[in-house]
Scaffold this active site. Structure first.
Site, PDB file in Angstrom:
ATOM      1  N   GLU A 108     -19.853 103.806  36.785  1.00 60.68           N
ATOM      2  CA  GLU A 108     -20.320 104.207  38.113  1.00 60.68           C
ATOM      3  C   GLU A 108     -19.233 104.925  38.910  1.00 60.68           C
ATOM      4  OE1 GLU A 108     -22.176 100.076  37.247  1.00 60.68           O
ATOM      5  OE2 GLU A 108     -20.270 101.096  36.887  1.00 60.68           O
TER       6      GLU A 108
ATOM      7  N   CYS B   3     -20.966  96.075  40.152  1.00 64.46           N
ATOM      8  CA  CYS B   3     -20.073  95.015  40.619  1.00 64.46           C
ATOM      9  C   CYS B   3     -19.682  95.311  42.071  1.00 64.46           C
ATOM     10  CB  CYS B   3     -18.839  94.962  39.727  1.00 64.46           C
ATOM     11  SG  CYS B   3     -17.737  96.381  39.944  1.00 64.46           S
TER      12      CYS B   3
ATOM     13  N   CYS C 169     -17.729  98.708  42.475  1.00 66.46           N
ATOM     14  CA  CYS C 169     -18.565  99.910  42.359  1.00 66.46           C
ATOM     15  C   CYS C 169     -19.542 100.027  43.528  1.00 66.46           C
ATOM     16  CB  CYS C 169     -19.324  99.896  41.036  1.00 66.46           C
ATOM     17  SG  CYS C 169     -18.224 100.083  39.611  1.00 66.46           S
TER      18      CYS C 169
END
Length: 158
Positions: free
Chosen positions: A57, A85, A88
């Site tokens: 990402e 997460c 990101c």
């Protein structure tokens, strides 16, 4: 300009995830789309990198910013095979992504609703639309297969 469906763009992200798995990376892939065009493709490169800040990402957003010559990715949609997460998710807010579409939930680190929902918090400058579960089963199966095969291999000492 042809606009594809969320499933079709997610299939492109899944191709990136499969490429990551093929070189021993955790199989997470991402594509960044603006005005119907894929402007960036990325896959996890954490094992190949000396830092933990090399997820798909983040790379997709960075590559998109370089291509547009602008850190603001206004109007862009990020397709990721796995729920992002916290790192990101925070980056998506910083890059001003308009929309996130992800495949499988991440029960351990997911910041779009599984562990907690960073995007539900009021943000002073930006919010984004989130759609999860797009081709979740193929994305989850790719992860399960990858980790199943890793458990069969001897563990590396770090």
């Amino acid at each position: 300009m042809i606009f594809l469906s969320d499933e079709e763009y997610m299939r492109e992200a899944l191709k990136e995830a499969m490429a990551a798995a093929a070189v021993g990376e955790v199989p997470i892939g991402a594509v960044l789309v603006l005005n119907g065009e894929i402007i960036a493709r990325a896959r996890n490169e954490i094992e190949a990198s000396p830092t933990a800040s090399s997820p798909a990402e983040m790379f997709a957003c960075e590559l998109g910013s370089v291509r547009l010559a602008n850190w603001r990715l206004l109007g862009a949609t990020l397709y990721s095979t796995l729920e992002p997460c916290p790192m990101c998710a925070g980056a998506m807010l910083q890059f001003r992504i308009a929309r996130l579409v992800y495949g499988a939930p991440d029960l351990r680190f997911g910041a779009a609703g599984s562990l907690f929902d960073l995007f539900a918090l009021p943000h002073p400058t930006h919010s984004l639309e989130v759609k999860g579960g797009v081709l979740a089963e193929p994305a989850a199966e790719l992860m399960r297969d990858f980790f199943r095969s890793r458990r069969k291999e001897p563990r590396r000492r770090e």
